[in-house]
Design a protein around this motif. Structure first.
Motif, PDB file in Angstrom:
ATOM      1  N   SER A   1      -2.153  17.354  -2.352  1.00 42.27           N
ATOM      2  CA  SER A   1      -0.789  17.664  -2.791  1.00 42.27           C
ATOM      3  C   SER A   1      -0.299  19.021  -2.295  1.00 42.27           C
ATOM      4  O   SER A   1       0.908  19.214  -2.094  1.00 42.27           O
ATOM      5  N   LEU A   2      -1.193  19.968  -2.070  1.00 39.97           N
ATOM      6  CA  LEU A   2      -0.773  21.298  -1.623  1.00 39.97           C
ATOM      7  C   LEU A   2      -0.510  21.353  -0.123  1.00 39.97           C
ATOM      8  O   LEU A   2       0.140  22.294   0.355  1.00 39.97           O
ATOM      9  N   ASP A   3      -1.000  20.353   0.608  1.00 39.93           N
ATOM     10  CA  ASP A   3      -0.919  20.403   2.068  1.00 39.93           C
ATOM     11  C   ASP A   3       0.148  19.493   2.670  1.00 39.93           C
ATOM     12  O   ASP A   3       0.514  19.667   3.836  1.00 39.93           O
ATOM     13  N   TYR A   4       0.626  18.526   1.894  1.00 41.90           N
ATOM     14  CA  TYR A   4       1.513  17.523   2.476  1.00 41.90           C
ATOM     15  C   TYR A   4       2.771  17.322   1.636  1.00 41.90           C
ATOM     16  O   TYR A   4       2.757  17.452   0.409  1.00 41.90           O
ATOM     17  N   ASP A   5       3.852  16.969   2.333  1.00 42.99           N
ATOM     18  CA  ASP A   5       5.110  16.623   1.668  1.00 42.99           C
ATOM     19  C   ASP A   5       5.163  15.137   1.332  1.00 42.99           C
ATOM     20  O   ASP A   5       5.829  14.739   0.377  1.00 42.99           O
ATOM     21  N   TYR A   6       4.453  14.326   2.137  1.00 42.69           N
ATOM     22  CA  TYR A   6       4.485  12.870   1.970  1.00 42.69           C
ATOM     23  C   TYR A   6       3.071  12.302   2.126  1.00 42.69           C
ATOM     24  O   TYR A   6       2.328  12.717   3.016  1.00 42.69           O
ATOM     25  N   LEU A   7       2.739  11.336   1.280  1.00 46.87           N
ATOM     26  CA  LEU A   7       1.492  10.595   1.406  1.00 46.87           C
ATOM     27  C   LEU A   7       1.791   9.101   1.387  1.00 46.87           C
ATOM     28  O   LEU A   7       2.603   8.636   0.576  1.00 46.87           O
ATOM     29  N   ALA A   8       1.129   8.354   2.257  1.00 45.21           N
ATOM     30  CA  ALA A   8       1.195   6.896   2.253  1.00 45.21           C
ATOM     31  C   ALA A   8      -0.216   6.373   2.063  1.00 45.21           C
ATOM     32  O   ALA A   8      -1.115   6.680   2.861  1.00 45.21           O
ATOM     33  N   LEU A   9      -0.441   5.595   1.007  1.00 46.81           N
ATOM     34  CA  LEU A   9      -1.782   5.184   0.595  1.00 46.81           C
ATOM     35  C   LEU A   9      -1.929   3.675   0.672  1.00 46.81           C
ATOM     36  O   LEU A   9      -1.027   2.931   0.283  1.00 46.81           O
ATOM     37  N   GLU A  10      -3.094   3.220   1.134  1.00 42.73           N
ATOM     38  CA  GLU A  10      -3.417   1.794   1.072  1.00 42.73           C
ATOM     39  C   GLU A  10      -3.949   1.467  -0.322  1.00 42.73           C
ATOM     40  O   GLU A  10      -4.946   2.050  -0.765  1.00 42.73           O
ATOM     41  N   ALA A  11      -3.298   0.531  -0.986  1.00 44.74           N
ATOM     42  CA  ALA A  11      -3.718   0.123  -2.329  1.00 44.74           C
ATOM     43  C   ALA A  11      -4.519  -1.174  -2.224  1.00 44.74           C
ATOM     44  O   ALA A  11      -3.957  -2.254  -2.060  1.00 44.74           O
ATOM     45  N   TYR A  12      -5.846  -1.061  -2.297  1.00 47.37           N
ATOM     46  CA  TYR A  12      -6.725  -2.219  -2.171  1.00 47.37           C
ATOM     47  C   TYR A  12      -6.756  -3.016  -3.472  1.00 47.37           C
ATOM     48  O   TYR A  12      -6.706  -2.455  -4.569  1.00 47.37           O
ATOM     49  N   SER A  13      -6.906  -4.316  -3.348  1.00 45.76           N
ATOM     50  CA  SER A  13      -6.871  -5.186  -4.527  1.00 45.76           C
ATOM     51  C   SER A  13      -8.023  -4.903  -5.484  1.00 45.76           C
ATOM     52  O   SER A  13      -7.863  -5.004  -6.703  1.00 45.76           O
ATOM     53  N   ALA A  14      -9.195  -4.533  -4.956  1.00 46.67           N
ATOM     54  CA  ALA A  14     -10.335  -4.271  -5.838  1.00 46.67           C
ATOM     55  C   ALA A  14     -10.045  -3.081  -6.749  1.00 46.67           C
ATOM     56  O   ALA A  14     -10.326  -3.120  -7.955  1.00 46.67           O
ATOM     57  N   GLY A  15      -9.492  -2.025  -6.192  1.00 47.39           N
ATOM     58  CA  GLY A  15      -9.151  -0.856  -6.991  1.00 47.39           C
ATOM     59  C   GLY A  15      -8.046  -1.142  -7.989  1.00 47.39           C
ATOM     60  O   GLY A  15      -8.078  -0.652  -9.127  1.00 47.39           O
ATOM     61  N   LEU A  16      -7.068  -1.946  -7.574  1.00 46.19           N
ATOM     62  CA  LEU A  16      -5.996  -2.315  -8.493  1.00 46.19           C
ATOM     63  C   LEU A  16      -6.541  -3.168  -9.637  1.00 46.19           C
ATOM     64  O   LEU A  16      -6.173  -2.987 -10.795  1.00 46.19           O
ATOM     65  N   SER A  17      -7.436  -4.095  -9.306  1.00 43.72           N
ATOM     66  CA  SER A  17      -8.007  -4.981 -10.318  1.00 43.72           C
ATOM     67  C   SER A  17      -8.869  -4.227 -11.315  1.00 43.72           C
ATOM     68  O   SER A  17      -8.873  -4.540 -12.519  1.00 43.72           O
ATOM     69  N   SER A  18      -9.579  -3.211 -10.850  1.00 41.90           N
ATOM     70  CA  SER A  18     -10.459  -2.441 -11.735  1.00 41.90           C
ATOM     71  C   SER A  18      -9.712  -1.351 -12.494  1.00 41.90           C
ATOM     72  O   SER A  18     -10.319  -0.559 -13.210  1.00 41.90           O
ATOM     73  N   ARG A  19      -8.391  -1.321 -12.309  1.00 42.42           N
ATOM     74  CA  ARG A  19      -7.500  -0.367 -13.002  1.00 42.42           C
ATOM     75  C   ARG A  19      -7.741   1.078 -12.556  1.00 42.42           C
ATOM     76  O   ARG A  19      -7.357   2.013 -13.244  1.00 42.42           O
ATOM     77  N   ASP A  20      -8.321   1.242 -11.368  1.00 45.56           N
ATOM     78  CA  ASP A  20      -8.567   2.594 -10.871  1.00 45.56           C
ATOM     79  C   ASP A  20      -7.273   3.277 -10.426  1.00 45.56           C
ATOM     80  O   ASP A  20      -7.251   4.494 -10.232  1.00 45.56           O
ATOM     81  N   TRP A  21      -6.191   2.502 -10.269  1.00 42.74           N
ATOM     82  CA  TRP A  21      -4.913   3.066  -9.848  1.00 42.74           C
ATOM     83  C   TRP A  21      -4.006   3.382 -11.035  1.00 42.74           C
ATOM     84  O   TRP A  21      -2.896   3.894 -10.839  1.00 42.74           O
ATOM     85  N   ASP A  22      -4.444   3.091 -12.242  1.00 48.82           N
ATOM     86  CA  ASP A  22      -3.517   3.138 -13.374  1.00 48.82           C
ATOM     87  C   ASP A  22      -2.934   4.518 -13.654  1.00 48.82           C
ATOM     88  O   ASP A  22      -1.854   4.625 -14.224  1.00 48.82           O
ATOM     89  N   ASP A  23      -3.621   5.582 -13.259  1.00 50.57           N
ATOM     90  CA  ASP A  23      -3.078   6.920 -13.502  1.00 50.57           C
ATOM     91  C   ASP A  23      -2.657   7.616 -12.207  1.00 50.57           C
ATOM     92  O   ASP A  23      -2.513   8.833 -12.165  1.00 50.57           O
ATOM     93  N   VAL A  24      -2.441   6.817 -11.151  1.00 55.42           N
ATOM     94  CA  VAL A  24      -2.031   7.388  -9.866  1.00 55.42           C
ATOM     95  C   VAL A  24      -0.512   7.525  -9.831  1.00 55.42           C
ATOM     96  O   VAL A  24       0.206   6.527  -9.972  1.00 55.42           O
ATOM     97  N   PRO A  25       0.013   8.727  -9.657  1.00 55.06           N
ATOM     98  CA  PRO A  25       1.471   8.912  -9.630  1.00 55.06           C
ATOM     99  C   PRO A  25       2.056   8.517  -8.283  1.00 55.06           C
ATOM    100  O   PRO A  25       1.684   9.064  -7.245  1.00 55.06           O
ATOM    101  N   ILE A  26       2.969   7.547  -8.276  1.00 45.70           N
ATOM    102  CA  ILE A  26       3.597   7.101  -7.030  1.00 45.70           C
ATOM    103  C   ILE A  26       5.108   7.057  -7.205  1.00 45.70           C
ATOM    104  O   ILE A  26       5.632   6.900  -8.303  1.00 45.70           O
TER     105      ILE A  26
END
Length: 377
Positions: free
Chosen positions: A65-90
């Motif tokens: 966050s300190l180095d970039y103005d923009y981030l583009a992330l690949e959201a894999y289904s396994a991580g989404l299914s395991s709720r690992d993305w639930d606190d990711v701010p997008i």
């Protein structure tokens, strides 16, 4: 910092990299994170942790966050299914395609679909933007979720807010008429196939949401560079054009073959295999697609892992009885090239830029791109 998450069966890697390229101009700092690692204007590097680790994606954002103005992330289904993305701010989420994949992990197509939809249903905040392909089978479900969650919806593809009225191959890319919210623009898009052009359109929509002016984003479409191993053109060999692509699902293989057909004045020659210890139901489906859409098919090994390689190949050739079966991948590629004629296209699918191949518990160095560079000499 603006953060976009991209999910989909196919097209994630290319789309996040196109987003990075579009948003990384005018002294902005942008990065893409996913299969290729962390990519920015300076190059490519591995992430500091495994992207399947619990909490990794929130850590990605915190670290960058300190180095970039923009981030583009690949959201894999396994991580989404395991709720690992639930606190990711997008700030935005995009869905490219949906097809059969990862059933060894999810158990059913519906579970796999629900993992993708979780990005929009529970992670994308109210008032933020959902970008979705109108040609995706999950389009209607994303539209309903967007309505319920007060998301801004941007659709791209057939009949969408942003779509190609015409798309014609020319030297170095595609000449396009692009309709953007009712206004048509003529623009060169520097990608080799229609599927890559669709990914570019998804990235274009994200760039508009991030605040880029339409004219500036259009100029960016003409300057895109396709990631390594994603429908990568490797020149010609005796008049035969050679491409390497990562396509390793039925939908991706069919689309790759259909797109390559447009670039061929002769035969389409396909070299591919299927990975071991993964969804075995894909194998006959991909064999049937190869049989239908390619003129010559060479079935070879692709990461058999703990499975018997010959049984994997047999599951493919069951639905592709005319295929030539050559276990050794180097020999298979060489066979396809040696048999080709001027005007043909040889498409090497399944691995893209991957650098190793696994047999049993042994990992060996192998990269299709490196092998082809030797064959081209």
């Amino acid at each position: 910092m603006y953060v976009a998450a991209v999910t989909g069966t196919n097209g994630k890697t290319t789309t996040v990299e196109f987003i990075r390229q579009l948003l990384g101009g005018n002294h902005n700092q942008a990065a893409s994170v996913g299969t290729l690692g962390i990519v920015d204007q300076q190059g490519q590097s591995p992430p500091p942790f495994v992207l399947s680790d619990v909490g990794c994606w929130r850590q990605v954002i915190d670290d960058l966050s300190l180095d970039y103005d923009y981030l583009a992330l690949e959201a894999y289904s396994a991580g989404l299914s395991s709720r690992d993305w639930d606190d990711v701010p997008i700030n935005a989420a995009a869905l490219t395609t949906f097809g059969r994949d990862h059933l060894d992990f999810h158990g059913s197509v519906e579970n796999y679909a629900n993992a993708k939809l979780h990005l929009f249903q529970s992670i994308l905040p109210s008032g933020c933007t959902a970008v979705v392909n109108t040609d995706c089978p999950l389009f209607g479900r994303v539209v309903r979720i967007a309505s319920l969650n007060s998301h801004r919806l941007i659709s791209y593809g057939t009949g969408g807010d942003v779509y190609y009225q015409t798309l014609s191959p020319v030297a170095g890319g595609q000449l396009a008429s692009i309709c953007v919210f009712g206004t048509t623009f003529e623009q060169f898009v520097s990608v080799s196939t229609p599927f890559l052009a669709e990914n570019a359109l998804a990235a274009f929509c994200i760039s508009l949401d991030a605040g880029m002016e339409v004219e500036q984003a259009l100029i960016g479409l003409g300057q895109l560079q396709t990631p390594s191993g994603r429908m990568q053109a490797l020149g010609e060999r005796r008049g035969t054009r050679v491409f390497v692509d990562f396509a390793h699902t039925p939908d991706a293989l069919q689309r790759a073959l259909q797109d390559i057909r447009l670039l061929s004045s002769g035969q389409v020659r396909l070299v591919f295999g299927c990975g071991g210890d993964r969804d075995a139901t894909k194998r006959p489906a991909m064999g049937a697609i190869a049989d239908r859409f390619a003129d010559v098919v060479v079935v070879t090994d692709d990461n058999p892992r703990s499975e018997c390689p010959s049984k994997i190949r047999a599951a493919i050739t069951e639905q592709c009885p005319g295929a030539v079966e050559i276990a050794n991948r180097e020999q298979a590629i060489r066979f396809a090239l040696d048999q080709s004629r001027s005007g043909d296209v040889v498409l090497i699918c399944g691995r893209g830029s991957e650098a190793t191949m696994t047999y049993a518990d042994h990992e060996y160095p192998w990269c299709d791109l490196n092998a082809l560079s030797q064959f081209q000499k």
